[in-house]
Design a protein around this motif. Structure first.
Motif, PDB file in Angstrom:
ATOM      1  N   MET A   2       0.831  -1.209   0.000  1.00  0.00           N
ATOM      2  CA  MET A   2       0.000   0.000   0.000  1.00  0.00           C
ATOM      3  C   MET A   2       0.864   1.258   0.000  1.00  0.00           C
ATOM      4  O   MET A   2       0.621   2.197  -0.770  1.00  0.00           O
ATOM      5  N   ASN A   3       1.893   1.271   0.829  1.00  0.00           N
ATOM      6  CA  ASN A   3       2.755   2.454   0.885  1.00  0.00           C
ATOM      7  C   ASN A   3       3.589   2.610  -0.379  1.00  0.00           C
ATOM      8  O   ASN A   3       3.868   3.724  -0.816  1.00  0.00           O
ATOM      9  N   SER A   4       3.968   1.491  -0.974  1.00  0.00           N
ATOM     10  CA  SER A   4       4.680   1.539  -2.247  1.00  0.00           C
ATOM     11  C   SER A   4       3.785   2.103  -3.349  1.00  0.00           C
ATOM     12  O   SER A   4       4.212   2.911  -4.180  1.00  0.00           O
ATOM     13  N   GLU A   5       2.501   1.672  -3.346  1.00  0.00           N
ATOM     14  CA  GLU A   5       1.554   2.190  -4.333  1.00  0.00           C
ATOM     15  C   GLU A   5       1.312   3.684  -4.126  1.00  0.00           C
ATOM     16  O   GLU A   5       1.209   4.444  -5.099  1.00  0.00           O
ATOM     17  N   ALA A   6       1.234   4.112  -2.876  1.00  0.00           N
ATOM     18  CA  ALA A   6       1.075   5.544  -2.600  1.00  0.00           C
ATOM     19  C   ALA A   6       2.254   6.334  -3.155  1.00  0.00           C
ATOM     20  O   ALA A   6       2.076   7.401  -3.758  1.00  0.00           O
ATOM     21  N   THR A  23       0.204  10.449   2.188  1.00  0.00           N
ATOM     22  CA  THR A  23      -0.467   9.230   2.643  1.00  0.00           C
ATOM     23  C   THR A  23       0.498   8.238   3.277  1.00  0.00           C
ATOM     24  O   THR A  23       1.531   7.908   2.690  1.00  0.00           O
ATOM     25  N   VAL A  24       0.151   7.779   4.470  1.00  0.00           N
ATOM     26  CA  VAL A  24       0.887   6.720   5.157  1.00  0.00           C
ATOM     27  C   VAL A  24      -0.147   5.705   5.644  1.00  0.00           C
ATOM     28  O   VAL A  24      -1.048   6.051   6.400  1.00  0.00           O
ATOM     29  N   ALA A  25      -0.026   4.468   5.180  1.00  0.00           N
ATOM     30  CA  ALA A  25      -0.955   3.406   5.574  1.00  0.00           C
ATOM     31  C   ALA A  25      -0.389   2.620   6.738  1.00  0.00           C
ATOM     32  O   ALA A  25       0.734   2.118   6.672  1.00  0.00           O
ATOM     33  N   ALA A  62      -7.832  12.129  -4.052  1.00  0.00           N
ATOM     34  CA  ALA A  62      -8.216  12.387  -5.447  1.00  0.00           C
ATOM     35  C   ALA A  62      -7.271  11.670  -6.405  1.00  0.00           C
ATOM     36  O   ALA A  62      -7.701  11.121  -7.431  1.00  0.00           O
ATOM     37  N   LEU A  63      -5.962  11.656  -6.085  1.00  0.00           N
ATOM     38  CA  LEU A  63      -5.002  10.909  -6.906  1.00  0.00           C
ATOM     39  C   LEU A  63      -5.351   9.425  -6.938  1.00  0.00           C
ATOM     40  O   LEU A  63      -5.343   8.790  -8.003  1.00  0.00           O
TER      41      LEU A  63
END
Length: 376
Positions: free
Chosen positions: A161-165, A173-175, A194-195
């Motif tokens: 998730m953080n890599s995708e962010a 964003t930090v998951a 929005a991104l």
């Protein structure tokens, strides 16, 4: 003359330089991502244009999905708890990795997640496809954890998730959880949401899930119907989806997209203390009215080039034990493990060269001692 170590240093430098692409990061943006005006904390509107309808949201973004133009905003880069809108990132990160027909047996940990749930059991009766529906329609925190288990575990999923962010340049964003349940250090922004929504709408599977109003869901004895929590799917013309969220700390948040005459407008809001559905409708109306008729106040940046993704062949029946290595989470960079590997190789080369140098010195010393002894 002593033995020179210049070739060793050169070799070590070559090893580190060889890892360069893995460590490379996009050049730091000058000013806020998306444009200088998006640094503002108050209302950001094009000059000479009527302001958007009022909203109680602390932060919002209105954007054109096709062009990426930000039409208006308020504190777009303010970092707040995202609540269940973070599930949009969970879906976007995991849809390419998981075979939707794989069967999953949720663990007791997944079944007993707090907050909103679809009502999973520990029986192997669910496909990944079912769990994505539960994630995006009923905002199932149990489904979020079951998907994380199917993806190899919580640590792996948070790293994904953080890599995708990072790939999306959603740098606010930090998951820390796959569900959006509040956790210290977790954050997102109206701009980042929005991104994520824009990238999700470009993925047919993501778009299918967020557009569903209802669906049949497996149960130990048959099926039952689940419904989408996004009220605008039933009441706003052209509504596509996406996701709403709420916790007592995050307050209300929403990511929505609607299409009219072939054009899609995205609206994101964060920290809304109250009933926001009508306000979102008015913000969408304003976006459609202003699209192409005003100077944008910023832009939604494009994602960085994607890395190849291999889908998993089978899902674990029970969640795997946590890996010994630390998870890639808040603030960690996608190339960190590769960098450590490169440095380890370099250290090995340097260590080997040191032993070689030491051996050469010993042999030379031994020869000199022998010659000296012969002269005595």
């Amino acid at each position: 003359m002593g033995t020179k170590l210049v070739p060793v240093a050169a070799l070590l430098a070559a090893v580190v330089l060889a890892a360069g692409p893995a460590l490379a990061e996009p050049p730091a943006a000058e000013g806020p991502l998306g444009g200088d005006r998006l640094a503002g904390r108050g209302l950001i509107v094009p000059k000479g244009v009527k302001a958007p309808p009022k909203t109680k949201a602390t932060s919002f973004v209105i954007a054109d999905a096709e062009t990426g133009q930000v039409l208006a905003a308020k504190n777009p880069h303010g970092r707040y708890l995202p609540a269940s809108t973070l599930k949009t990132l969970t879906a976007l990160a995991l849809i390419p990795k998981l075979d939707r027909n794989l069967k999953v047996k949720p663990s007791r940990t997944a079944v007993n997640q707090e907050g909103s749930a679809v009502g999973l059991s520990t029986k192997p009766i669910y496909k990944v496809d079912d769990l994505f529906k539960a994630l995006m329609l009923t905002s199932g925190n149990d489904a979020a954890m079951a998907l994380a288990e199917a993806n190899g575990g919580l640590s792996t999923t948070l790293a994904d998730m953080n890599s995708e962010a990072k790939r999306l340049q959603a740098n606010d964003t930090v998951a820390k959880t796959p569900s959006g349940l509040d956790k210290p250090g977790q954050s997102s922004s109206a701009y980042d949401l929005a991104l994520i929504a824009r990238a999700g709408l470009a993925n047919p599977e993501f778009r299918r899930y967020v557009s569903l109003k209802t669906s049949r869901f497996p149960a130990p004895k048959g099926y039952y119907e689940i419904g989408n929590h996004n009220k605008l799917l039933w009441r706003y013309k052209g509504m596509v989806g996406v996701k709403n969220g709420w916790t007592s700390k995050a307050l209300g948040s929403f990511v929505g997209a609607a299409t009219r005459d072939g054009h899609t407008i995205i609206v994101t809001i964060m920290r809304h203390d109250g009933y926001f559905w009508e306000e979102v409708e008015h913000l969408l109306d304003w976006g459609f009215a202003m699209r192409g008729k005003s100077t944008p106040v910023g832009t939604l940046v494009d994602p960085l080039p994607a890395q190849p993704v291999t889908k998993q062949v089978q899902a674990p029946a029970v969640p795997a034990a946590p890996a010994a290595a630390p998870a890639q989470g808040a603030g960690s960079e996608p190339g960190t493990s590769r960098a450590i590997g490169a440095l380890a190789i370099g250290a090995g080369v340097l260590g080997g060269a040191g032993w070689l140098f030491y051996g050469m010195r010993r042999r030379r010393t031994a020869r000199e001692s022998s010659r000296t002894a012969g002269r005595r």
